[in-house]
Every structure is written in structure tokens, then in C-alpha cells.
Motif scaffolding. Sequence first.
Motif, PDB file in Angstrom:
ATOM      1  N   ARG A  38       0.766  -1.268  -0.193  1.00  0.00           N
ATOM      2  CA  ARG A  38       0.367  -0.129   0.103  1.00  0.00           C
ATOM      3  C   ARG A  38       0.615   1.114   0.064  1.00  0.00           C
ATOM      4  O   ARG A  38       0.348   1.794  -0.182  1.00  0.00           O
ATOM      5  CB  ARG A  38      -0.880   0.288   1.104  1.00  0.00           C
ATOM      6  CG  ARG A  38      -1.392   1.443   1.855  1.00  0.00           C
ATOM      7  CD  ARG A  38      -2.839   1.376   2.290  1.00  0.00           C
ATOM      8  NE  ARG A  38      -3.507   2.747   2.732  1.00  0.00           N
ATOM      9  CZ  ARG A  38      -4.288   2.996   3.226  1.00  0.00           C
ATOM     10  NH1 ARG A  38      -4.806   2.074   3.947  1.00  0.00           N
ATOM     11  NH2 ARG A  38      -4.730   4.322   3.259  1.00  0.00           N
ATOM     12  N   ARG A  49       2.877  -5.907  -3.915  1.00  0.00           N
ATOM     13  CA  ARG A  49       1.483  -6.362  -4.292  1.00  0.00           C
ATOM     14  C   ARG A  49       0.681  -7.222  -5.080  1.00  0.00           C
ATOM     15  O   ARG A  49      -0.284  -8.350  -4.796  1.00  0.00           O
ATOM     16  CB  ARG A  49       0.712  -4.824  -5.805  1.00  0.00           C
ATOM     17  CG  ARG A  49      -0.867  -5.608  -6.103  1.00  0.00           C
ATOM     18  CD  ARG A  49      -1.008  -4.639  -7.406  1.00  0.00           C
ATOM     19  NE  ARG A  49      -2.130  -4.988  -7.355  1.00  0.00           N
ATOM     20  CZ  ARG A  49      -3.864  -4.200  -7.157  1.00  0.00           C
ATOM     21  NH1 ARG A  49      -3.418  -3.489  -5.705  1.00  0.00           N
ATOM     22  NH2 ARG A  49      -4.922  -4.364  -7.142  1.00  0.00           N
ATOM     23  N   GLN A 161      -5.640  -4.145   6.438  1.00  0.00           N
ATOM     24  CA  GLN A 161      -6.548  -3.262   5.073  1.00  0.00           C
ATOM     25  C   GLN A 161      -7.971  -3.587   5.847  1.00  0.00           C
ATOM     26  O   GLN A 161      -8.973  -3.410   5.670  1.00  0.00           O
ATOM     27  CB  GLN A 161      -6.006  -3.717   3.564  1.00  0.00           C
ATOM     28  CG  GLN A 161      -4.545  -3.256   3.415  1.00  0.00           C
ATOM     29  CD  GLN A 161      -4.523  -1.492   3.409  1.00  0.00           C
ATOM     30  OE1 GLN A 161      -4.185  -1.183   4.928  1.00  0.00           O
ATOM     31  NE2 GLN A 161      -5.338  -1.288   2.707  1.00  0.00           N
ATOM     32  N   PHE A 265     -13.478   1.069  -3.619  1.00  0.00           N
ATOM     33  CA  PHE A 265     -11.924   0.518  -3.288  1.00  0.00           C
ATOM     34  C   PHE A 265     -10.638   1.059  -4.515  1.00  0.00           C
ATOM     35  O   PHE A 265      -9.865   0.182  -4.775  1.00  0.00           O
ATOM     36  CB  PHE A 265     -12.344  -0.923  -3.729  1.00  0.00           C
ATOM     37  CG  PHE A 265     -13.521  -1.506  -2.904  1.00  0.00           C
ATOM     38  CD1 PHE A 265     -12.677  -2.632  -1.886  1.00  0.00           C
ATOM     39  CD2 PHE A 265     -14.591  -1.603  -3.031  1.00  0.00           C
ATOM     40  CE1 PHE A 265     -13.417  -2.881  -0.626  1.00  0.00           C
ATOM     41  CE2 PHE A 265     -15.736  -2.925  -2.791  1.00  0.00           C
ATOM     42  CZ  PHE A 265     -14.817  -2.991  -1.393  1.00  0.00           C
ATOM     43  N   ARG A 270      -3.021   0.550  -7.693  1.00  0.00           N
ATOM     44  CA  ARG A 270      -3.505   0.401  -6.749  1.00  0.00           C
ATOM     45  C   ARG A 270      -4.596   0.613  -5.784  1.00  0.00           C
ATOM     46  O   ARG A 270      -4.796   0.706  -4.419  1.00  0.00           O
ATOM     47  CB  ARG A 270      -2.854   1.832  -5.707  1.00  0.00           C
ATOM     48  CG  ARG A 270      -1.458   1.801  -5.890  1.00  0.00           C
ATOM     49  CD  ARG A 270      -0.781   2.763  -5.543  1.00  0.00           C
ATOM     50  NE  ARG A 270       0.402   3.333  -5.605  1.00  0.00           N
ATOM     51  CZ  ARG A 270       1.644   2.533  -5.146  1.00  0.00           C
ATOM     52  NH1 ARG A 270       1.246   1.612  -3.716  1.00  0.00           N
ATOM     53  NH2 ARG A 270       2.939   2.447  -4.832  1.00  0.00           N
ATOM     54  N   CYS A 272      -7.871  -1.560  -4.100  1.00  0.00           N
ATOM     55  CA  CYS A 272      -8.316  -2.909  -3.787  1.00  0.00           C
ATOM     56  C   CYS A 272      -7.966  -4.243  -4.226  1.00  0.00           C
ATOM     57  O   CYS A 272      -8.934  -4.513  -5.206  1.00  0.00           O
ATOM     58  CB  CYS A 272      -8.854  -2.498  -2.541  1.00  0.00           C
ATOM     59  SG  CYS A 272      -8.703  -4.275  -1.310  1.00  0.00           S
ATOM     60  N   GLU A 275     -11.584  -6.788  -2.718  1.00  0.00           N
ATOM     61  CA  GLU A 275     -12.621  -5.604  -3.063  1.00  0.00           C
ATOM     62  C   GLU A 275     -13.988  -7.230  -2.770  1.00  0.00           C
ATOM     63  O   GLU A 275     -14.852  -7.225  -2.126  1.00  0.00           O
ATOM     64  CB  GLU A 275     -13.425  -5.726  -4.777  1.00  0.00           C
ATOM     65  CG  GLU A 275     -14.650  -4.723  -4.490  1.00  0.00           C
ATOM     66  CD  GLU A 275     -14.737  -4.036  -6.197  1.00  0.00           C
ATOM     67  OE1 GLU A 275     -16.211  -4.130  -5.738  1.00  0.00           O
ATOM     68  OE2 GLU A 275     -13.477  -3.716  -6.429  1.00  0.00           O
TER      69      GLU A 275
END
Length: 319
Positions: A38, A49, A161, A265, A270, A272, A275
Motif C-alpha cells: 500500500r 502487491r 487493510q 475500493f 493500486r 484494492c 474487493e
Amino acid sequence: MTRHADIRAVLTHPACRVPAVETGPPDTLAWLRATVSRFSPPQWHAERRAIGVGALAALDPDELRREAAELTVAVLDRAGDRLDVMRHLARPVPLRVLAGRLGFADPVAAGTAVTVVAAAYHPGVDPALVRRADGEVAALLALAPPGPPEVRANRIGLLVQACDATAGLIGAAAHHLLPPPTERPASDPRGRVGTVHLLAEVLRLDPPVRATRRVTVAPLRLGGRDLPAGTSLLLRFDAANRDPAVFAEPDEFRPGRPGGGLLTFGAGQRGCPGERHALALAAGVLDVLRERCRRTGAELRHEPHPTLRVPTTMEVTVR
């Protein structure tokens, strides 16, 4: 920034980056923030990621939803006639399910530790909270499945998160969707709409993540304005999700709206990655609450936070 088009442009523009964070000694909160995807700079973001995306790819959202529903039933069966959704369900259930599925040795202990870390996760909080979170980061690393520190950090990042954002969604959804103490009229269309469609509209109208930040690293023009390098941007998801240029009758609760456009989201590289998983976990809890609970009518209050909207308590009656 509040316009939907401007915020989407920022989220997808390479010259708009997540503000840098400073690292710290190994196994501390500062180290965790600097290691998760993040907050990572572009040169490290994709690789980090991919760790989270790979971990989530192994999880079936339908199974997450089923397990969250089963845990919710178990909690309600022990609750008596009243229960605080935020304390007993909104954080503990999604975190326990997700931690277990991600391979943490003690899902209950991991969920408790993550709650402490999440409270101090964003820069600028009370140093005492940070010191407490440092100890819980070390505990989470010990509970995480074996692997390189960067891999374990990003698995912890998935839990962090999910913590407040999913709890905020469940709390908001319980407030919007559960019937009040008096009987709901049979004509209310919410009773006939699937939980996931209802959650999507809650995310639009009352998002748990209200805003995020970016900083420009080169001059650019956005929203009719020239922005120099180094400009700090606050992106207001709550405003963009009510932009009348995108959403007809934006202040109305209308599940099943046509088309997409929801920015809660994020978007771009970047956005999310969890979701579907977050919606599944929240839906599992809400499926049961909609069957067995009512709101009490107590005033809804929220935790003080600059970018999150999480109820402090959400009391319901149980049958």
C-alpha cells in the motif's frame, strides 16, 4: 478533490503517488508500513502487491461468506437478547475468518493483534498507540505462515487493510439495512434485494473509507487546475460517490444501480485487490443479521478519524 472524474484521473495517473512513509527497525509498525504494498514506491509496489494478490487468489469468496455466516450464527446464539455488532461481529468475525484462511497459527489472537495495529496504522497517531502496535506486529509475524519477512508483512497487511474498512462497512450496513424497533412496512424493497447489491449501495452512499491521499511528483493539470510537483491531494471518495454527473439522484439509497463507477475500493494499479473478499466477509455477517436482528434506535456515533468512518457501537436486538 471531490469530482468523480478528477479522482479517477488522480488514481490512475503515474505522476500522482502515495505519500512516502519512513521505515523503522525490523518487526515494528514503521517497518510494516514501509514494507506493505500500500505504501510502497513504484519500484517495489508491483512485486509486493503480487504477494497479496497471490494469497487472496487462493481464497474462495463463497467459502469466506459461508464461514463468516456460521461464526455470526454462533455469536448470536450466545448473545442473549442484545448485542453490539461492532464489538462482537464487525471486527472479530472477518478477521478470524481471513486470518485462518491465510494460514495464521491462531486466528483469534491474530485478529486481536491486528485491531491494535490498525488503530495506529496511519501516521500521526498517539505515540503510545504506536508503541503498543510495535509489540503486536512482532506477535503477528510469529503467527504468520513461514516465509521471508516481506511475504509475512504483506499477509499481515491484508488483515490490517480489512480490519477497520470491513468493520465500518458492516456497521454502516447494519444501520442502513436492519429494520428499526418498529415493524418495517412490507413494501420496503430492501427486504427483497440481495445482500451484495445492498452492500454496494452502502459503499457508495456511506463508505467506510472516506478519503485517501496522493502527492504529485511532476507538474500536471487536473480538474482545470495546474498543479506543481509536490502538491498534496486529498481524494474524497464520499463526495465522488455522490457526484450527480455519474450517479442519478445521488443522495437516494437505490440498490442495483446500473453501471459501475464506485471508487471506494480505489482504481488503477493500486486499487484494492480484496474487493470481492471484503464484500463476501461482510455479506456473510449481514446475511445473518438481516434474518435475526433489529436496530435498537440508539444514536449512531463514529470513531474520530480523518479518513475512516467506523461506528463506535451498533446495538441490535437478537431473536
